[in-house]
Write a protein that holds these residues in place. Structure first.
Motif, PDB file in Angstrom:
ATOM      1  N   HIS A 181      20.468   0.691   9.913  1.00  0.00           N
ATOM      2  CA  HIS A 181      19.699   0.709  11.161  1.00  0.00           C
ATOM      3  C   HIS A 181      18.907  -0.566  11.410  1.00  0.00           C
ATOM      4  O   HIS A 181      18.222  -0.677  12.423  1.00  0.00           O
ATOM      5  CB  HIS A 181      18.746   1.906  11.173  1.00  0.00           C
ATOM      6  CG  HIS A 181      19.432   3.229  11.023  1.00  0.00           C
ATOM      7  ND1 HIS A 181      20.042   3.885  12.067  1.00  0.00           N
ATOM      8  CD2 HIS A 181      19.654   4.003   9.926  1.00  0.00           C
ATOM      9  CE1 HIS A 181      20.581   5.007  11.632  1.00  0.00           C
ATOM     10  NE2 HIS A 181      20.373   5.096  10.335  1.00  0.00           N
ATOM     11  N   GLY A 182      18.949  -1.502  10.474  1.00  0.00           N
ATOM     12  CA  GLY A 182      18.183  -2.735  10.637  1.00  0.00           C
ATOM     13  C   GLY A 182      16.729  -2.543  10.258  1.00  0.00           C
ATOM     14  O   GLY A 182      16.298  -1.439   9.936  1.00  0.00           O
ATOM     15  N   GLY A 183      15.981  -3.623  10.287  1.00  0.00           N
ATOM     16  CA  GLY A 183      14.553  -3.532   9.990  1.00  0.00           C
ATOM     17  C   GLY A 183      14.171  -4.287   8.741  1.00  0.00           C
ATOM     18  O   GLY A 183      14.897  -5.188   8.287  1.00  0.00           O
ATOM     19  N   GLU A 184      13.058  -3.881   8.162  1.00  0.00           N
ATOM     20  CA  GLU A 184      12.487  -4.619   7.052  1.00  0.00           C
ATOM     21  C   GLU A 184      11.924  -3.623   6.040  1.00  0.00           C
ATOM     22  O   GLU A 184      11.337  -2.611   6.428  1.00  0.00           O
ATOM     23  CB  GLU A 184      11.363  -5.507   7.597  1.00  0.00           C
ATOM     24  CG  GLU A 184      10.875  -6.535   6.618  1.00  0.00           C
ATOM     25  CD  GLU A 184       9.931  -7.523   7.284  1.00  0.00           C
ATOM     26  OE1 GLU A 184      10.121  -8.729   7.084  1.00  0.00           O
ATOM     27  OE2 GLU A 184       9.007  -7.081   7.985  1.00  0.00           O
ATOM     28  N   VAL A 185      12.114  -3.935   4.754  1.00  0.00           N
ATOM     29  CA  VAL A 185      11.615  -3.054   3.702  1.00  0.00           C
ATOM     30  C   VAL A 185      10.464  -3.739   2.965  1.00  0.00           C
ATOM     31  O   VAL A 185      10.627  -4.825   2.405  1.00  0.00           O
ATOM     32  CB  VAL A 185      12.732  -2.684   2.699  1.00  0.00           C
ATOM     33  CG1 VAL A 185      12.164  -1.865   1.534  1.00  0.00           C
ATOM     34  CG2 VAL A 185      13.852  -1.931   3.394  1.00  0.00           C
ATOM     35  N   THR A 186       9.314  -3.098   2.999  1.00  0.00           N
ATOM     36  CA  THR A 186       8.139  -3.611   2.290  1.00  0.00           C
ATOM     37  C   THR A 186       7.841  -2.715   1.092  1.00  0.00           C
ATOM     38  O   THR A 186       7.821  -1.489   1.220  1.00  0.00           O
ATOM     39  CB  THR A 186       6.899  -3.599   3.216  1.00  0.00           C
ATOM     40  OG1 THR A 186       7.195  -4.344   4.392  1.00  0.00           O
ATOM     41  CG2 THR A 186       5.687  -4.204   2.518  1.00  0.00           C
ATOM     42  N   VAL A 187       7.633  -3.334  -0.052  1.00  0.00           N
ATOM     43  CA  VAL A 187       7.264  -2.578  -1.249  1.00  0.00           C
ATOM     44  C   VAL A 187       5.743  -2.570  -1.348  1.00  0.00           C
ATOM     45  O   VAL A 187       5.110  -3.618  -1.245  1.00  0.00           O
ATOM     46  CB  VAL A 187       7.822  -3.266  -2.507  1.00  0.00           C
ATOM     47  CG1 VAL A 187       7.384  -2.519  -3.763  1.00  0.00           C
ATOM     48  CG2 VAL A 187       9.320  -3.347  -2.432  1.00  0.00           C
ATOM     49  N   LEU A 188       5.180  -1.392  -1.520  1.00  0.00           N
ATOM     50  CA  LEU A 188       3.724  -1.279  -1.632  1.00  0.00           C
ATOM     51  C   LEU A 188       3.394  -0.692  -2.992  1.00  0.00           C
ATOM     52  O   LEU A 188       3.889   0.380  -3.349  1.00  0.00           O
ATOM     53  CB  LEU A 188       3.195  -0.383  -0.504  1.00  0.00           C
ATOM     54  CG  LEU A 188       1.763   0.138  -0.598  1.00  0.00           C
ATOM     55  CD1 LEU A 188       0.769  -1.006  -0.738  1.00  0.00           C
ATOM     56  CD2 LEU A 188       1.437   0.968   0.628  1.00  0.00           C
ATOM     57  N   THR A 189       2.590  -1.404  -3.754  1.00  0.00           N
ATOM     58  CA  THR A 189       2.179  -0.840  -5.040  1.00  0.00           C
ATOM     59  C   THR A 189       0.694  -1.020  -5.239  1.00  0.00           C
ATOM     60  O   THR A 189       0.085  -1.963  -4.736  1.00  0.00           O
ATOM     61  CB  THR A 189       2.978  -1.455  -6.212  1.00  0.00           C
ATOM     62  OG1 THR A 189       2.850  -0.604  -7.351  1.00  0.00           O
ATOM     63  CG2 THR A 189       2.459  -2.834  -6.598  1.00  0.00           C
ATOM     64  N   MET A 190       0.118  -0.062  -5.966  1.00  0.00           N
ATOM     65  CA  MET A 190      -1.281  -0.158  -6.349  1.00  0.00           C
ATOM     66  C   MET A 190      -1.289  -0.107  -7.871  1.00  0.00           C
ATOM     67  O   MET A 190      -0.693   0.799  -8.448  1.00  0.00           O
ATOM     68  CB  MET A 190      -2.021   1.046  -5.754  1.00  0.00           C
ATOM     69  CG  MET A 190      -3.484   1.086  -5.985  1.00  0.00           C
ATOM     70  SD  MET A 190      -4.176   2.481  -5.022  1.00  0.00           S
ATOM     71  CE  MET A 190      -5.036   3.325  -6.343  1.00  0.00           C
ATOM     72  N   GLY A 191      -1.885  -1.102  -8.494  1.00  0.00           N
ATOM     73  CA  GLY A 191      -1.848  -1.107  -9.951  1.00  0.00           C
ATOM     74  C   GLY A 191      -2.304  -2.439 -10.487  1.00  0.00           C
ATOM     75  O   GLY A 191      -2.586  -3.368  -9.720  1.00  0.00           O
ATOM     76  N   PRO A 192      -2.366  -2.557 -11.806  1.00  0.00           N
ATOM     77  CA  PRO A 192      -2.886  -3.774 -12.427  1.00  0.00           C
ATOM     78  C   PRO A 192      -1.968  -4.985 -12.207  1.00  0.00           C
ATOM     79  O   PRO A 192      -0.862  -4.836 -11.678  1.00  0.00           O
ATOM     80  CB  PRO A 192      -2.952  -3.413 -13.915  1.00  0.00           C
ATOM     81  CG  PRO A 192      -2.004  -2.282 -14.087  1.00  0.00           C
ATOM     82  CD  PRO A 192      -1.967  -1.548 -12.788  1.00  0.00           C
ATOM     83  N   ASP A 193      -2.452  -6.173 -12.621  1.00  0.00           N
ATOM     84  CA  ASP A 193      -1.681  -7.415 -12.460  1.00  0.00           C
ATOM     85  C   ASP A 193      -0.241  -7.253 -12.914  1.00  0.00           C
ATOM     86  O   ASP A 193       0.691  -7.740 -12.282  1.00  0.00           O
ATOM     87  CB  ASP A 193      -2.333  -8.547 -13.277  1.00  0.00           C
ATOM     88  CG  ASP A 193      -3.663  -8.970 -12.651  1.00  0.00           C
ATOM     89  OD1 ASP A 193      -3.784  -8.840 -11.412  1.00  0.00           O
ATOM     90  OD2 ASP A 193      -4.567  -9.393 -13.394  1.00  0.00           O
ATOM     91  N   LYS A 194      -0.077  -6.549 -14.065  1.00  0.00           N
ATOM     92  CA  LYS A 194       1.257  -6.410 -14.671  1.00  0.00           C
ATOM     93  C   LYS A 194       2.263  -5.706 -13.765  1.00  0.00           C
ATOM     94  O   LYS A 194       3.468  -5.801 -13.987  1.00  0.00           O
ATOM     95  CB  LYS A 194       1.154  -5.611 -15.975  1.00  0.00           C
ATOM     96  CG  LYS A 194       0.803  -6.466 -17.167  1.00  0.00           C
ATOM     97  CD  LYS A 194       0.853  -5.750 -18.516  1.00  0.00           C
ATOM     98  CE  LYS A 194       1.283  -4.315 -18.549  1.00  0.00           C
ATOM     99  NZ  LYS A 194       1.235  -3.737 -19.899  1.00  0.00           N
ATOM    100  N   ALA A 195       1.759  -4.992 -12.746  1.00  0.00           N
ATOM    101  CA  ALA A 195       2.663  -4.261 -11.852  1.00  0.00           C
ATOM    102  C   ALA A 195       3.568  -5.209 -11.070  1.00  0.00           C
ATOM    103  O   ALA A 195       4.526  -4.771 -10.423  1.00  0.00           O
ATOM    104  CB  ALA A 195       1.877  -3.364 -10.900  1.00  0.00           C
TER     105      ALA A 195
END
Lengths: 259, 316
Positions: free
Chosen positions: A53-67
């Motif tokens: 379908h088109g578009g853009e995928v954003t990854v969202l994470t909450m966590g320490p630097d190592k994430a």
């Protein structure tokens, strides 16, 4: 289509996992961090939807630097960019605080679809998709083993104890997926190289408009009060089959009144 | 004594065993009030009273079950506001956990999910990291909301009044967005539900193919057990995915668990380690499943399992 995939870095289930005695929170230094396995299905589904379908995928994470390790993997699989929320104030957040913080960040990124794995392999609460739908006031299309999108309408199969429900809504929506839904791709060499150049935005609590009083250990509405290693099971009896293994199990079952 | 709201899990009016377990637990924490959503309460009320429900709140409006979880959450939120209960118990099923999570947001209350026991003051016991660690947790803010893993306690009869009170709620538009257009019931035959069953017989990689799962089913049927499968077996397509026991599948906690041809990787152990009695049949004496068992047989499952089935049949 603006697709946001929520990803969590968790301790590898194959390595020893521990809580810290100081504050009863997860000891993230004790085990190797890996991307939560169930989130890989969420990333794959996001990529499939984008491809169709088109578009853009954003990854969202909450966590320490190592994430960042988990972010890189998601980008190498094919996600376009990432947002990493990292701040000491977030340490010890419960699901309520985590869902609030993610809601704040989603307010910045905007979304047509938010996709999550059905649960994390560390806390295993299985509540985050439902909490986000509640907070955002958008449809909850959770525990999906099939997703179909047609324009601004979306249909899923939601797995249940008796089979599945067919569920429909309009976008925007929050989806969670189960591991049956697809087969996550492995990052290609090209993908791994490309990931190094993809944008990763790092946000602190203040940047993201998160009220620090509502997150972290102090803001948590629940707390772990104590923990201990589970008592080892009594050493069981193990026999080698000499043609009477089935009979021996039946004898054992009889001694325990199961037959 | 303050009320404790218990959301009753039922399928078309048939009360699930976990609801009776929750009523049993609720009696330790206050006075149980069952919350019934959907049609069919008439035939079930007696059973809820028998297991200790002092009150039964009935919300029969079908609109409450026509959307994904949100309407049930709005009903519970209204009941919490009206009745000021000491806490809310739900079953830690996929849907139950989601209801608990959304309710926690709505009420800004703490939530504990997938607990295996609840003590006075709503202190929940968790079995985490694949059963390796026992942790206790409590709610610090708001009305405690607790999702309890099925089979965590034995249901106990304790007759109570079961006084019915009809309740209704005016749903918000936001609760009516994810519409359930069809419920599809998949074949499961006469066997009990996997997460509810007192006995579970599971097959794994050692079973070898889909056809051989008949062996597992045969053994299960002589014991009145549910059938489970390891991830290796469901990934290979030998058994349907909804029967997968493990970290990425269902968590079970039956009285008796029989693992046939399952090595016992952490993935599988995480889903069955709190089973009360564990039996394994595996040809590899080094298989990690043997660390968990009460009784284990090192041997060929194609010899041992049929003999066991025959022996149980003979002794019945």
């Amino acid at each position: 289509m603006n697709i946001v995939v929520c990803v969590k870095q968790v301790p590898d289930t194959e390595s020893p996992r521990k809580l810290k005695s100081e504050d009863n929170t997860l000891d993230r230094g004790a085990a190797d961090g890996v991307i939560n396995e169930l989130d890989e299905y969420a990333i794959e589904e996001a990529l499939l939807i984008k491809e169709a379908h088109g578009g853009e995928v954003t990854v969202l994470t909450m966590g320490p630097d190592k994430a960042t390790d988990s972010i890189r993997k998601a980008l190498a699989m094919g996600a376009d960019k990432a947002v990493h929320v990292v701040d000491d104030a977030l340490v010890g957040s419960d699901a309520l605080g985590t869902s609030y913080a993610i809601q704040q960040v989603l307010g910045r990124t905007g979304f047509d679809l938010v996709i999550l794995g059905s649960e994390s392999t560390d806390a295993r609460t299985g509540v985050l998709a439902a909490m986000l739908a509640e907070r955002l006031g958008v449809p909850q299309l959770s525990l999906a083993n099939k997703v179909e999108i047609d324009g601004s309408s979306i249909k899923i199969q939601r797995i249940t104890d008796y089979g599945y429900d067919k569920v429909e809504s309009t976008l925007p929506a929050v989806i969670s997926v189960v591991e049956k839904i697809n087969e996550p791709r492995y990052p290609s060499f090209k993908g791994i190289m490309a990931a190094k150049k993809k944008p990763v935005e790092t946000l602190g609590v203040a940047d993201a408009g998160i009220d620090a009083a509502q997150v972290g250990l102090a803001g948590a509405a629940s707390e772990v009060v104590d923990f201990a290693e589970a008592p080892p099971r009594d050493k069981g009896q193990i026999v080698t089959d000499e043609g009477d293994g089935g009979v021996k199990i039946a004898d054992f079952l009889a001694s325990k009144k199961f037959v | 004594m303050a009320e404790v709201l218990v959301l009753v899990d039922h399928v078309d009016g048939e009360v699930k065993k976990v609801a009776l377990e929750l009523l049993t637990l609720a009696r330790r924490l206050g006075e149980p009030s069952a919350v019934w959503v959907g049609p069919g309460s008439e035939g079930a009320k007696g059973k809820l009273a028998e297991y200790g429900a002092a009150k039964v709140y009935v919300a029969a409006d079908e609109e409450l079950t026509a959307y994904v979880v949100a309407p049930k959450v709005e009903l519970l939120a209204q009941l919490v506001a009206d009745k000021a209960p000491a806490g809310v118990l739900v079953a830690a099923t996929g849907e139950g956990k989601e209801i608990a999570g959304r309710l926690a947001v709505k009420l800004d209350s703490g939530v504990l999910t997938d607990v295996v026991d609840v003590a006075d003051g709503f202190v929940g016991e968790h079995s985490i990291f694949g059963g390796g660690v026992i942790a206790h947790a409590r709610v610090k803010r708001g009305t405690p909301i607790v999702a309890v893993r099925p089979n965590s306690v034995a249901p106990e009869i304790a007759p109570a009044a079961g006084a019915e009170e009809q309740v209704s709620v005016t749903l918000s538009d936001a609760a009516k967005t994810a519409k359930v257009v069809e419920k599809v019931v998949q074949e499961k035959g006469e066997r009990p539900d996997l997460t509810e069953a007192a006995i579970v017989v599971s097959g794994g990689r050692g079973v070898g193919n889909a056809e051989n799962f008949k062996l597992i089913e045969g053994l299960a049927d002589t014991l009145g057990a549910a059938v489970g499968a390891s991830r290796a077996a469901t990934d290979a397509g030998w058994y349907p995915h909804q029967f997968q026991v493990g970290q990425t599948g269902k968590t079970v906690s039956p009285q008796l668990y029989i693992a046939v041809g399952i090595s016992g990787a952490i993935q599988h152990r995480a889903g069955m380690q709190t089973s009360k009695t564990i039996i394994a049949i595996n040809k590899d004496s080094e298989a990690p499943i043997f660390e968990l068992v009460d009784f284990g047989v090192v041997g060929d499952l194609f010899q041992v399992a049929p003999q066991l089935t025959e022996e149980i049949t003979k002794r019945k």
